[in-house]
Each structure stands twice: as C-alpha cells, then as structure tokens.
Motif scaffolding. Structure first.
Motif, PDB file in Angstrom:
ATOM      1  N   PRO A 194      -5.852 -13.109  -8.949  1.00 19.62           N
ATOM      2  CA  PRO A 194      -5.782 -12.973  -7.491  1.00 19.62           C
ATOM      3  C   PRO A 194      -4.354 -13.122  -6.966  1.00 19.62           C
ATOM      4  CG  PRO A 194      -7.542 -14.472  -8.145  1.00 19.62           C
ATOM      5  CD  PRO A 194      -6.729 -14.217  -9.371  1.00 19.62           C
ATOM      6  N   GLN A 195      -4.021 -12.288  -5.994  1.00 19.34           N
ATOM      7  CA  GLN A 195      -2.696 -12.315  -5.380  1.00 19.34           C
ATOM      8  C   GLN A 195      -2.815 -12.762  -3.925  1.00 19.34           C
ATOM      9  OE1 GLN A 195       0.138 -11.427  -7.226  1.00 19.34           O
ATOM     10  NE2 GLN A 195      -1.297 -11.298  -8.948  1.00 19.34           N
ATOM     11  N   ASP A 196      -1.938 -13.688  -3.529  1.00 21.40           N
ATOM     12  CA  ASP A 196      -1.930 -14.111  -2.131  1.00 21.40           C
ATOM     13  C   ASP A 196      -1.569 -12.941  -1.222  1.00 21.40           C
ATOM     14  OD1 ASP A 196      -2.625 -16.753  -2.477  1.00 21.40           O
ATOM     15  OD2 ASP A 196      -0.556 -17.485  -2.544  1.00 21.40           O
ATOM     16  N   PRO A 197      -2.111 -12.928  -0.004  1.00 19.53           N
ATOM     17  CA  PRO A 197      -1.696 -11.908   0.968  1.00 19.53           C
ATOM     18  C   PRO A 197      -0.316 -12.230   1.537  1.00 19.53           C
ATOM     19  CG  PRO A 197      -3.275 -13.412   1.956  1.00 19.53           C
ATOM     20  CD  PRO A 197      -3.167 -13.806   0.507  1.00 19.53           C
ATOM     21  N   ILE A 198       0.174 -11.380   2.417  1.00 13.18           N
ATOM     22  CA  ILE A 198       1.413 -11.655   3.150  1.00 13.18           C
ATOM     23  C   ILE A 198       1.155 -12.867   4.043  1.00 13.18           C
ATOM     24  CG2 ILE A 198       3.002 -10.737   4.886  1.00 13.18           C
ATOM     25  CD1 ILE A 198       2.143  -7.902   3.866  1.00 13.18           C
ATOM     26  N   TRP A 199       2.108 -13.793   4.055  1.00 18.99           N
ATOM     27  CA  TRP A 199       1.895 -15.049   4.783  1.00 18.99           C
ATOM     28  C   TRP A 199       3.061 -15.331   5.722  1.00 18.99           C
ATOM     29  CZ3 TRP A 199       2.628 -20.508   2.257  1.00 18.99           C
ATOM     30  CH2 TRP A 199       2.274 -21.507   3.177  1.00 18.99           C
ATOM     31  N   CYS A 200       2.757 -15.504   7.000  1.00 22.92           N
ATOM     32  CA  CYS A 200       3.759 -15.929   7.981  1.00 22.92           C
ATOM     33  C   CYS A 200       3.642 -17.445   8.108  1.00 22.92           C
ATOM     34  CB  CYS A 200       3.526 -15.257   9.333  1.00 22.92           C
ATOM     35  SG  CYS A 200       4.771 -15.694  10.565  1.00 22.92           S
ATOM     36  N   GLN A 201       4.593 -18.163   7.558  1.00 24.36           N
ATOM     37  CA  GLN A 201       4.499 -19.620   7.496  1.00 24.36           C
ATOM     38  C   GLN A 201       4.696 -20.302   8.852  1.00 24.36           C
ATOM     39  OE1 GLN A 201       6.586 -21.393   4.017  1.00 24.36           O
ATOM     40  NE2 GLN A 201       7.024 -19.267   3.479  1.00 24.36           N
ATOM     41  N   CYS A 202       5.232 -19.583   9.825  1.00 19.67           N
ATOM     42  CA  CYS A 202       5.463 -20.197  11.138  1.00 19.67           C
ATOM     43  C   CYS A 202       4.153 -20.671  11.768  1.00 19.67           C
ATOM     44  CB  CYS A 202       6.156 -19.209  12.068  1.00 19.67           C
ATOM     45  SG  CYS A 202       7.796 -18.713  11.514  1.00 19.67           S
ATOM     46  N   HIS A 203       3.141 -19.769  11.771  1.00 17.91           N
ATOM     47  CA  HIS A 203       1.870 -20.105  12.416  1.00 17.91           C
ATOM     48  C   HIS A 203       0.665 -19.736  11.555  1.00 17.91           C
ATOM     49  CE1 HIS A 203       4.893 -19.403  15.640  1.00 17.91           C
ATOM     50  NE2 HIS A 203       4.423 -20.551  16.061  1.00 17.91           N
ATOM     51  N   ASN A 204       0.932 -19.305  10.301  1.00 18.58           N
ATOM     52  CA  ASN A 204      -0.103 -19.085   9.276  1.00 18.58           C
ATOM     53  C   ASN A 204      -0.906 -17.797   9.405  1.00 18.58           C
ATOM     54  OD1 ASN A 204       0.520 -21.488   7.857  1.00 18.58           O
ATOM     55  ND2 ASN A 204      -0.623 -22.665   9.385  1.00 18.58           N
ATOM     56  N   SER A 205      -0.398 -16.816  10.133  1.00  9.34           N
ATOM     57  CA  SER A 205      -1.032 -15.498  10.104  1.00  9.34           C
ATOM     58  C   SER A 205      -0.881 -14.910   8.702  1.00  9.34           C
ATOM     59  CB  SER A 205      -0.378 -14.564  11.121  1.00  9.34           C
ATOM     60  OG  SER A 205      -0.598 -15.018  12.435  1.00  9.34           O
ATOM     61  N   GLN A 206      -1.888 -14.123   8.273  1.00  2.63           N
ATOM     62  CA  GLN A 206      -1.839 -13.499   6.950  1.00  2.63           C
ATOM     63  C   GLN A 206      -2.334 -12.053   7.042  1.00  2.63           C
ATOM     64  OE1 GLN A 206      -3.319 -16.079   3.635  1.00  2.63           O
ATOM     65  NE2 GLN A 206      -3.576 -17.634   5.225  1.00  2.63           N
ATOM     66  N   TYR A 207      -1.766 -11.211   6.166  1.00  4.54           N
ATOM     67  CA  TYR A 207      -2.066  -9.775   6.192  1.00  4.54           C
ATOM     68  C   TYR A 207      -2.289  -9.262   4.768  1.00  4.54           C
ATOM     69  CZ  TYR A 207       0.337 -10.406  10.699  1.00  4.54           C
ATOM     70  OH  TYR A 207       0.742 -10.856  11.936  1.00  4.54           O
ATOM     71  N   ASP A 208      -3.191  -8.289   4.642  1.00  5.95           N
ATOM     72  CA  ASP A 208      -3.550  -7.724   3.342  1.00  5.95           C
ATOM     73  C   ASP A 208      -2.833  -6.389   3.124  1.00  5.95           C
ATOM     74  OD1 ASP A 208      -4.722  -6.738   1.073  1.00  5.95           O
ATOM     75  OD2 ASP A 208      -6.780  -6.798   1.830  1.00  5.95           O
ATOM     76  N   PRO A 209      -1.837  -6.327   2.229  1.00  5.87           N
ATOM     77  CA  PRO A 209      -1.056  -5.096   2.063  1.00  5.87           C
ATOM     78  C   PRO A 209      -1.760  -3.973   1.301  1.00  5.87           C
ATOM     79  CG  PRO A 209      -0.333  -6.722   0.482  1.00  5.87           C
ATOM     80  CD  PRO A 209      -1.345  -7.409   1.351  1.00  5.87           C
ATOM     81  N   VAL A 210      -2.958  -4.228   0.762  1.00  5.53           N
ATOM     82  CA  VAL A 210      -3.687  -3.138   0.100  1.00  5.53           C
ATOM     83  C   VAL A 210      -4.786  -2.573   0.991  1.00  5.53           C
ATOM     84  CG1 VAL A 210      -3.192  -3.996  -2.215  1.00  5.53           C
ATOM     85  CG2 VAL A 210      -5.313  -4.676  -1.089  1.00  5.53           C
ATOM     86  N   THR A 211      -4.934  -3.143   2.177  1.00  2.66           N
ATOM     87  CA  THR A 211      -5.929  -2.637   3.124  1.00  2.66           C
ATOM     88  C   THR A 211      -5.195  -2.216   4.396  1.00  2.66           C
ATOM     89  OG1 THR A 211      -7.529  -4.228   2.222  1.00  2.66           O
ATOM     90  CG2 THR A 211      -8.125  -3.110   4.266  1.00  2.66           C
ATOM     91  N   LEU A 212      -4.853  -0.935   4.460  1.00  4.69           N
ATOM     92  CA  LEU A 212      -4.114  -0.398   5.599  1.00  4.69           C
ATOM     93  C   LEU A 212      -5.115   0.234   6.566  1.00  4.69           C
ATOM     94  CD1 LEU A 212      -1.107   1.205   3.664  1.00  4.69           C
ATOM     95  CD2 LEU A 212      -1.443  -1.170   4.405  1.00  4.69           C
TER      96      LEU A 212
END
Length: 271
Positions: A194-212
């Motif tokens: 498993p690979q972690d998604p994109i993570w914005c550490q400022c406020h913890n938003s996360q995004y999936d780069p394989v699901t556009l």
C-alpha cells in the motif's frame, strides 16, 4: 457725518491695461509651470512598469527536498530538468513548473508554479478520457506505469501537499473513500504494498493520485477541472491536474489552451 462712499465701477481704468494683461498671463503661465513641475515630480516617484525580458519554460525543475536521503538528492537531480527516465514506480517529487529565466539564463525569484510529478502503477490509474492524452505512459522496470502532473497547492488553504515526505499516521486513515494507492502491489511477488496518498501536513487534507476525477472550483470562480480525488478533509474537492507531455525524455507541462492547457484550473484559487 458719514462720508460719501465711492462707486468703484466709476473708477478710471488703469492706464496700461496691456501690462496688466501681461502680468496676469505671466502669473497664469507660472502657475501652470508649477502644476506641470509638480506632475512631473510626482511621476518621478512612480516606478516604471516591470517589463520582463527572458524566457518562461514549460519544463519542470526539481527543488531541494527537506531530507538529504530523498532520491532527488541522492541522484544529484536538484535544479535539474525533470525527465520521465528519472522515475521508478511510486516515486514522486515536488518540482517547479514554468519558471522564468532572465537574459543571462538565471532563474527569476518567485516565478513558476509549484507542482508534483508522480509515477504510479498504470493498472490502478483512473482518468477521464479528455485528460488521458496528457498522462505519460511508459514501462518502468518491466511494469506498465503512468506519470501524472498535479498543481501543488492544497484546495483547502493553498498550502503545499507532499508525496511520501512522511508516513501518514494511522490516526489519519479515517478516509471519506479509501485511496486506491492502497491497492498497489509488488511487481515481482504480487504482494500488497500500500502507498500513502498525497498528504498536506498543514491541515491533513489527502488526495489520491491514481483516481483523477471531474471537480469544480466553488463560486465565484465556478471553474470545472480534473484533479486527484480528495480522500480526507478538510479539503472538499480534487487537487488540480497539470496536463503533461514528453519532449524527448523531458516532461513538459501544457499551459496554452490551444494545446490542451487549462491555466484557469490554477488561477481560480490561490492567486
């Protein structure tokens, strides 16, 4: 006894009206000169408009990662142009797109768009048909891979998300929808990696780069776009994609709308 008041209308006109007119004209001209001098002086305090002379590249360039053990540092790629051949499966980097260079070839401070370039497993990638031509597909270590470009400004508060800079803690795995990066497998053994998604550490938003997916910037922009699906708040929409293409082995971003670019995807927020 009150004196008889004079009627100034009956006063004899001055003997030399021409001189009076001359004095009036001189004073008027002097006043005009003062106004002109004042305006000219004011103009001298206003800096001339900035005129850029140089080039803007559609290429991406590597920045300096926080960690000295990051693969970009280890392979001596800092400040280099990004190439598709640089990436192994699931590697990604924070880069700068459309940086300006002056006539001497020196980068202009403060120019360019922050971006992420990530190499993902092609079999996991979901992409709307209209963006498919702007994803780079290639074989990486015997595995079909896809390289995607993303604008690196969080839609929540314009911070800069990162890719695998740190491990996302389990306490932040309460996803809106599970990121499909968790479905990654080892290309040799087939074991789950498993690979972690994109993570914005400022406020913890996360995004999936394989699901556009299709998304839309809220009012007043109301701009539709395609981006990496958000899987964890406080973000509530996708992270915008950057259409990319190859020029030889060099990765270039597509900015001009005539070529398939979408500058409005980025200017609609974080201006």
């Amino acid at each position: 006894m009150a004196e008889t008041q004079s009627d100034w209308a009956d006063e004899d006109p001055p003997a030399d009206r021409g001189r009076r007119r001359f004095l009036q004209a001189t004073l008027a001209a002097g006043a005009a000169a003062v106004v002109v001098a004042t305006v000219a002086s004011a103009k001298s305090f206003i800096p001339p408009p900035f005129v850029f002379s140089g080039t803007i590249e559609n290429t991406f360039r590597y920045g300096l990662p926080e960690s000295p053990t990051n693969w970009v540092v280890q392979r001596n790629l800092v400040n280099q142009v990004v190439r598709a051949t640089d990436f192994r499966l699931w590697e990604g980097a924070s880069v700068l797109w459309r940086e300006a260079f002056d006539e001497e070839g020196k980068p202009v401070t403060g120019t360019g768009f922050p971006a992420l370039i990530i190499c993902v497993e092609a079999s996991l990638l979901r992409v709307p048909p209209e963006l498919d031509a702007f994803v780079i597909r290639r074989d990486v270590g015997g595995v079909p891979a896809a390289i995607v470009g993303l604008y690196d400004r969080c839609v929540h508060f314009c911070c800069k998300p990162g890719w695998h800079v740190y491990t996302v803690p389990n306490t932040l795995h309460n996803y809106v929808t599970d990121p499909r990066t968790f479905l990654a497998t080892d290309p040799v053994s087939g074991a789950s990696v498993p690979q972690d998604p994109i993570w914005c550490q400022c406020h913890n938003s996360q995004y999936d780069p394989v699901t556009l997916v299709h998304s839309i910037h809220p009012p007043p922009a109301n701009v539709p776009y395609i981006g990496a699906q958000f899987v964890h708040g406080p973000a509530s929409r996708a992270l915008p994609c950057i259409p990319i293409k190859l020029a030889g082995s060099t990765i270039e971003g597509v900015y001009d709308p005539d070529d398939g670019g979408h500058p409005e995807w980025y200017s609609a927020y974080c201006r």
